[in-house]
Design a protein around this motif. Structure first.
Motif, PDB file in Angstrom:
ATOM      1  N   ARG A 202       0.576  -0.932   0.093  1.00  0.00           N
ATOM      2  CA  ARG A 202      -0.073   0.095  -0.174  1.00  0.00           C
ATOM      3  C   ARG A 202       0.603   1.386   0.222  1.00  0.00           C
ATOM      4  O   ARG A 202       0.876   2.334  -1.161  1.00  0.00           O
ATOM      5  N   ASN A 203       1.905   1.175   0.863  1.00  0.00           N
ATOM      6  CA  ASN A 203       2.501   2.550   0.942  1.00  0.00           C
ATOM      7  C   ASN A 203       3.363   2.387  -0.133  1.00  0.00           C
ATOM      8  O   ASN A 203       3.642   3.399  -1.071  1.00  0.00           O
ATOM      9  N   SER A 204       3.700   1.616  -1.279  1.00  0.00           N
ATOM     10  CA  SER A 204       4.569   1.625  -2.475  1.00  0.00           C
ATOM     11  C   SER A 204       3.396   2.216  -3.430  1.00  0.00           C
ATOM     12  O   SER A 204       4.429   3.116  -4.440  1.00  0.00           O
ATOM     13  N   LEU A 205       2.843   1.693  -3.469  1.00  0.00           N
ATOM     14  CA  LEU A 205       1.850   2.801  -4.290  1.00  0.00           C
ATOM     15  C   LEU A 205       1.087   3.438  -4.036  1.00  0.00           C
ATOM     16  O   LEU A 205       0.848   4.481  -5.201  1.00  0.00           O
ATOM     17  N   HIS A 206       0.920   4.418  -2.884  1.00  0.00           N
ATOM     18  CA  HIS A 206       0.996   5.365  -2.461  1.00  0.00           C
ATOM     19  C   HIS A 206       2.048   6.128  -3.466  1.00  0.00           C
ATOM     20  O   HIS A 206       1.444   7.477  -3.215  1.00  0.00           O
ATOM     21  N   ILE A 207       2.800   6.141  -2.891  1.00  0.00           N
ATOM     22  CA  ILE A 207       3.845   7.042  -3.138  1.00  0.00           C
ATOM     23  C   ILE A 207       3.826   6.549  -4.947  1.00  0.00           C
ATOM     24  O   ILE A 207       4.000   7.659  -5.349  1.00  0.00           O
ATOM     25  N   ILE A 208       3.808   5.552  -5.396  1.00  0.00           N
ATOM     26  CA  ILE A 208       3.771   5.545  -7.083  1.00  0.00           C
ATOM     27  C   ILE A 208       2.564   6.465  -7.777  1.00  0.00           C
ATOM     28  O   ILE A 208       2.825   7.288  -8.496  1.00  0.00           O
ATOM     29  N   ARG A 209       1.885   6.575  -6.947  1.00  0.00           N
ATOM     30  CA  ARG A 209       0.673   7.223  -7.765  1.00  0.00           C
ATOM     31  C   ARG A 209       0.735   8.697  -7.241  1.00  0.00           C
ATOM     32  O   ARG A 209       0.462   9.475  -8.159  1.00  0.00           O
ATOM     33  N   THR A 210       0.721   9.097  -5.986  1.00  0.00           N
ATOM     34  CA  THR A 210       1.205  10.272  -5.856  1.00  0.00           C
ATOM     35  C   THR A 210       1.561  11.166  -6.156  1.00  0.00           C
ATOM     36  O   THR A 210       1.510  11.961  -6.700  1.00  0.00           O
ATOM     37  N   ALA A 211       3.063  10.565  -7.157  1.00  0.00           N
ATOM     38  CA  ALA A 211       3.833  10.999  -7.487  1.00  0.00           C
ATOM     39  C   ALA A 211       3.662  11.034  -9.075  1.00  0.00           C
ATOM     40  O   ALA A 211       3.619  12.234 -10.214  1.00  0.00           O
ATOM     41  N   GLU A 212       2.354  10.411  -9.668  1.00  0.00           N
ATOM     42  CA  GLU A 212       2.101  10.946 -11.271  1.00  0.00           C
ATOM     43  C   GLU A 212       1.420  11.604 -11.149  1.00  0.00           C
ATOM     44  O   GLU A 212       1.148  12.654 -12.142  1.00  0.00           O
ATOM     45  N   LYS A 213       0.167  11.719 -10.071  1.00  0.00           N
ATOM     46  CA  LYS A 213      -0.169  12.491 -10.008  1.00  0.00           C
ATOM     47  C   LYS A 213      -0.058  14.458  -9.239  1.00  0.00           C
ATOM     48  O   LYS A 213      -0.423  14.975 -10.394  1.00  0.00           O
ATOM     49  N   PHE A 214       0.596  14.375  -9.418  1.00  0.00           N
ATOM     50  CA  PHE A 214       1.626  15.161  -8.821  1.00  0.00           C
ATOM     51  C   PHE A 214       2.462  15.765  -9.652  1.00  0.00           C
ATOM     52  O   PHE A 214       2.515  16.927 -10.543  1.00  0.00           O
ATOM     53  N   LEU A 215       2.431  14.396 -10.559  1.00  0.00           N
ATOM     54  CA  LEU A 215       3.568  15.303 -12.020  1.00  0.00           C
ATOM     55  C   LEU A 215       3.094  15.769 -13.137  1.00  0.00           C
ATOM     56  O   LEU A 215       2.961  16.830 -13.984  1.00  0.00           O
ATOM     57  N   VAL A 216       1.108  15.197 -13.606  1.00  0.00           N
ATOM     58  CA  VAL A 216       0.418  15.589 -13.918  1.00  0.00           C
ATOM     59  C   VAL A 216      -0.479  17.070 -13.194  1.00  0.00           C
ATOM     60  O   VAL A 216      -0.456  17.716 -14.296  1.00  0.00           O
ATOM     61  N   GLU A 217      -0.785  16.468 -12.127  1.00  0.00           N
ATOM     62  CA  GLU A 217      -1.427  18.873 -11.773  1.00  0.00           C
ATOM     63  C   GLU A 217      -0.430  19.462 -11.911  1.00  0.00           C
ATOM     64  O   GLU A 217      -0.743  20.913 -11.871  1.00  0.00           O
ATOM     65  N   ARG A 218       0.955  19.133 -11.355  1.00  0.00           N
ATOM     66  CA  ARG A 218       1.861  20.300 -11.515  1.00  0.00           C
ATOM     67  C   ARG A 218       2.742  20.478 -12.257  1.00  0.00           C
ATOM     68  O   ARG A 218       3.089  21.760 -12.312  1.00  0.00           O
ATOM     69  N   GLY A 219       2.111  19.934 -13.385  1.00  0.00           N
ATOM     70  CA  GLY A 219       3.419  19.630 -14.912  1.00  0.00           C
ATOM     71  C   GLY A 219       2.808  21.032 -15.644  1.00  0.00           C
ATOM     72  O   GLY A 219       1.438  21.119 -15.882  1.00  0.00           O
ATOM     73  N   LYS A 220       3.456  20.961 -16.309  1.00  0.00           N
ATOM     74  CA  LYS A 220       3.403  21.958 -17.635  1.00  0.00           C
ATOM     75  C   LYS A 220       3.139  21.264 -18.841  1.00  0.00           C
ATOM     76  O   LYS A 220       3.288  19.565 -18.828  1.00  0.00           O
ATOM     77  N   ALA A 221       1.859  21.349 -20.023  1.00  0.00           N
ATOM     78  CA  ALA A 221       1.923  20.909 -20.870  1.00  0.00           C
ATOM     79  C   ALA A 221       2.693  20.614 -22.219  1.00  0.00           C
ATOM     80  O   ALA A 221       2.301  19.042 -22.307  1.00  0.00           O
ATOM     81  N   GLU A 222       3.870  21.037 -22.571  1.00  0.00           N
ATOM     82  CA  GLU A 222       4.431  20.322 -23.179  1.00  0.00           C
ATOM     83  C   GLU A 222       5.666  20.279 -23.312  1.00  0.00           C
ATOM     84  O   GLU A 222       6.599  21.348 -23.004  1.00  0.00           O
ATOM     85  N   PRO A 223       5.850  19.057 -22.069  1.00  0.00           N
ATOM     86  CA  PRO A 223       7.332  19.119 -21.198  1.00  0.00           C
ATOM     87  C   PRO A 223       8.308  19.147 -22.326  1.00  0.00           C
ATOM     88  O   PRO A 223       9.319  19.528 -22.468  1.00  0.00           O
ATOM     89  N   PHE A 224       8.251  19.193 -23.605  1.00  0.00           N
ATOM     90  CA  PHE A 224       9.084  18.644 -24.338  1.00  0.00           C
ATOM     91  C   PHE A 224       8.924  19.195 -25.704  1.00  0.00           C
ATOM     92  O   PHE A 224      10.036  19.850 -26.577  1.00  0.00           O
ATOM     93  N   GLY A 225       8.534  20.811 -25.149  1.00  0.00           N
ATOM     94  CA  GLY A 225       8.477  21.804 -26.445  1.00  0.00           C
ATOM     95  C   GLY A 225       7.550  21.564 -27.227  1.00  0.00           C
ATOM     96  O   GLY A 225       6.578  20.249 -27.739  1.00  0.00           O
ATOM     97  N   PRO A 226       7.608  22.835 -28.693  1.00  0.00           N
ATOM     98  CA  PRO A 226       6.562  22.163 -29.717  1.00  0.00           C
ATOM     99  C   PRO A 226       6.600  21.147 -30.429  1.00  0.00           C
ATOM    100  O   PRO A 226       7.943  21.067 -30.597  1.00  0.00           O
TER     101      PRO A 226
END
Length: 683
Positions: A202-226
């Protein structure tokens, strides 16, 4: 308590957790990470209790982990190693000490991460390499982002090479942060723990899924540029054509030091990355996680031309870039090697990226090549996540070298079993869906080759390919050898599946047995179209691929005793076999300058298991000789010098003898496999 047929309850819980975590690529990559559990067992010597740790051993895969893949160690002895630890400069010596902590017989060899699991004060520990966790671990401000993402529940551990000291570091972090459920390891991955298997998972999955959500919500739309102008992906059919044309050339480049098997992917992840403006900068930085660059090398070779460039221009540029790549890799080795470093293992790229087309990856076999490509997809995902919230910042080049040329890694490579005789060779066998062709395919795979099962009967071809181990060993293609187009497509499928073709067996055929006056022009044309014309077309396409990849090769013709021996009522078949036999001599003379050897096998009387005999030829020949069809094999055996029946596997043995390495200086030869027919002795 464990029994001979049932693992200890804690080990059983560990296996279930490992298999679940390893089944989802979001959690960890193939063969990446390790898991452990601690528990009490009865000591078979004293009868008292002993504290043990079960941990995934070196080289295993979580998704398919079984009890045999676990190392079992006494916890008291493992913890006692802290008292004799000589310090980080000599920490590699501790790996040998793990062997003195083992409990009982069997089990896997302990991995370098064993200390991490044993020293952390938790009953269950998971160390994983999820893309989301590595994205934070490889971000320029990863420590700050980890705190922002998890608060005090997950702690940052700065980069340290895997080993005993890293285990001490994580143990200290856990002790100092009682609220923490895990940590992010800089440049590496994550570690989580728990009092039970369920809590740890449960703790492993919490770390993985929380990081996934953070990257999506906090991240910019085009990280690799145009998208770069002109670098968008080609259409599907055009992309496949381009990839097939480039595959043998790229395999030649990747095989300069030693032959390699290839894998191709044009997944959306790869194509999007290569279309982006930032891909040259990011690819040049290389991968970061040790699991990644051990398989992908320190960085890929990237073609710096748009997919619309002329094919000749692309090939010329790839050759230039390959020369530069080798020079740069040699310089990288010289920058960091010392007197104790293992010798340079080779300077060719493991990953070649072609914008608009896809990715070619290479390895000692198909699985290794495929997994290398999968790891680079992981690397792309890591780059995307890191760039979305920060800047991608892999570990220092010197640290990469320390991992790549680690003495412990070299020792692991030296323990690998000796390669089979046909390892790295890619074969295409026509008529491989049954009979002699099937037996040849089976022998070639058993000797280490990857095989393309080419047959007119798609169902038979698919069944044989599946039985031989599936796409990492064999793939099926449907081909009518009278069709130039279908033969061309079969070779395209071969080079896209395995990178190229090294060994071709012309085996497809039919048999029309009639007296001269009953043989029609249609009979004659059909017999010659399939075997004489078909062999010519297959050999011509094979020569195109083999000359492009510059690795030499073998072309084998399954001819016949009838190519030499004149018998009654067999004009169409025997004349065609004579045609094939002379093709062997002609092509041996022509293709030798390219290192391509051409040889033949002359079987006779192969009745059992033969598709030709089952298709009516057996009944016709039995009638010719005035015997019952079921006695035909016995009849053929009795007319031979050795009085032995010839089976499909005997023909396969001859093919292997001609291609397995000992007859390196033989070309233009016909090997009789007929149990001795004096009238067919070669003169």
């Amino acid at each position: 308590m464990a029994t001979p047929s049932r693992p200890h309850p804690e080990a059983a819980a560990l296996l279930g957790r490992s298999n679940r975590l390893g089944a989802d690529p979001r959690n960890t990559n193939y063969a990446g990470g390790n898991t452990s559990a601690k528990g009490t067992e009865t000591d078979p010597v004293t009868g008292g209790d002993v504290e043990l740790m079960w941990v995934k051993g070196s080289g295993g895969d979580l998704g398919t982990l079984t009890e045999g893949g676990l190392a079992v160690l006494r916890l008291d002895r493992l913890l006692a190693l802290k008292d004799v630890y000589p310090g980080v400069e000599r920490e590699d010596e501790m790996v040998a000490a793990f062997d003195y902590c083992l409990h009982g017989k069997g089990g896997a060899a302990p991995s370098i991460d064993t200390a991490m699991h044993g020293l952390v004060d938790a009953a269950h520990v998971d160390h994983l390499h999820p893309d989301s966790g590595i994205a934070l671990a490889c971000a320029a401000d990863g420590e700050k982002l980890t705190a922002e993402c998890f608060g005090d529940s997950v702690v940052w551990v700065p980069w340290r090479r895997p080993g005993f000291q890293l285990g001490l570091d994580i143990a200290a972090v856990k002790e100092a942060n009682p609220r923490a459920v895990g940590c992010v390891l800089g440049g590496h991955g994550i570690t989580a723990w728990g009092d039970t298997a369920e809590e740890c998972e449960r703790n492993s999955l919490h770390i993985i899924r929380t990081a996934e959500k953070f990257l999506v919500e906090r991240g910019k739309a085009e990280p690799f540029g145009p998208v770069l102008d002109g670098y968008a992906a080609l259409g599907g059919a055009e992309r496949r054509e381009r990839a097939a044309a480039l595959a043998p050339v790229i395999r030649a480049l990747a095989s300069q030091d030693r032959p390699q098997v290839g894998h191709f992917t044009d997944s959306e992840v790869v194509l999007d990355f290569l279309a982006s403006a930032e891909h040259p900068r990011l690819a040049a930085l290389g991968t970061s996680c040790p699991d990644h660059f051990l398989r992908t090398k320190v960085r890929p070779l990237v073609l710096d031309l748009p997919p619309t460039a002329a094919l000749d221009e692309a090939i010329a540029r790839l050759q230039e870039l390959h020369t530069e790549y080798r020079e740069e890799y040699a310089a990288y080795y010289r920058r960091h090697a010392d007197a104790d470093s293992p010798a340079m293992r080779g300077a060719d790229p493991a990953i070649v990226l072609i914008p608009g087309v896809g990715m070619f990856s290479f390895g000692k076999d198909k699985q290794t090549a495929r997994v290398a490509g999968e790891f680079y997809v992981n690397a792309i995902n890591v780059m995307r996540g890191a760039e979305a919230v920060s800047t991608y910042a892999p570990i220092e080049e010197s640290e990469k070298f320390r991992i790549e040329y680690w003495a412990l890694e070299e020792a692991k490579l030296q323990r690998m079993p000796k390669a089979k005789p046909l390892a790295t060779r890619v074969a295409l066998v026509t008529g491989a869906g049954s009979g002699i062709g099937k037996a040849i395919a089976e022998r070639l795979v058993a000797e280490g080759a990857c095989v393309v099962i080419a047959d007119l009967n798609a169902e038979n071809a698919a069944e044989v390919a599946t039985a031989l181990g599936g796409p990492d060993k064999a793939v099926a293609v449907t081909v009518d050898v009278t069709s130039e187009e279908q033969i061309t497509e079969a070779f395209k499928a071969a080079v896209l599946a395995f990178g190229g073709v090294d060994l071709v067996v012309n085996n497809a055929g039919i048999s029309i047995s009639k007296p001269l006056l009953e043989t029609t022009a249609k009979d004659w044309d059909l017999q010659h179209d399939i075997m004489a014309r078909g062999s010519f077309l297959v050999s011509r396409e094979a020569a195109r691929v083999m000359t492009a990849q510059k690795l030499g090769g073998d072309i084998i013709y399954i001819a016949s005793k009838n190519a030499v021996f004149a018998g009654p009522n067999n004009i169409a078949y025997s004349a065609t076999k004579a045609d094939q036999a002379h093709q062997v001599r002609l092509l041996a003379a022509e293709l030798g300058e390219h290192g391509i050897r051409v040889n033949g096998v002359n079987p006779d009387g192969v009745v059992r298991g033969s598709g030709i005999f089952a298709g009516g030829w057996g009944a016709q020949r039995a009638a010719t000789y005035g015997i019952e069809e079921e006695k035909l094999g016995e009849f053929y055996a009795q007319r031979t010098i050795l009085k032995r029946e010839v089976l499909p596997e005997h023909v396969a043995n001859a093919v292997f003898a001609l291609t397995g390495g000992d007859l390196t200086h033989t070309t233009g030869l016909h090997v009789p496999v007929d149990a001795g027919v004096a009238a067919a002795f070669l003169r």
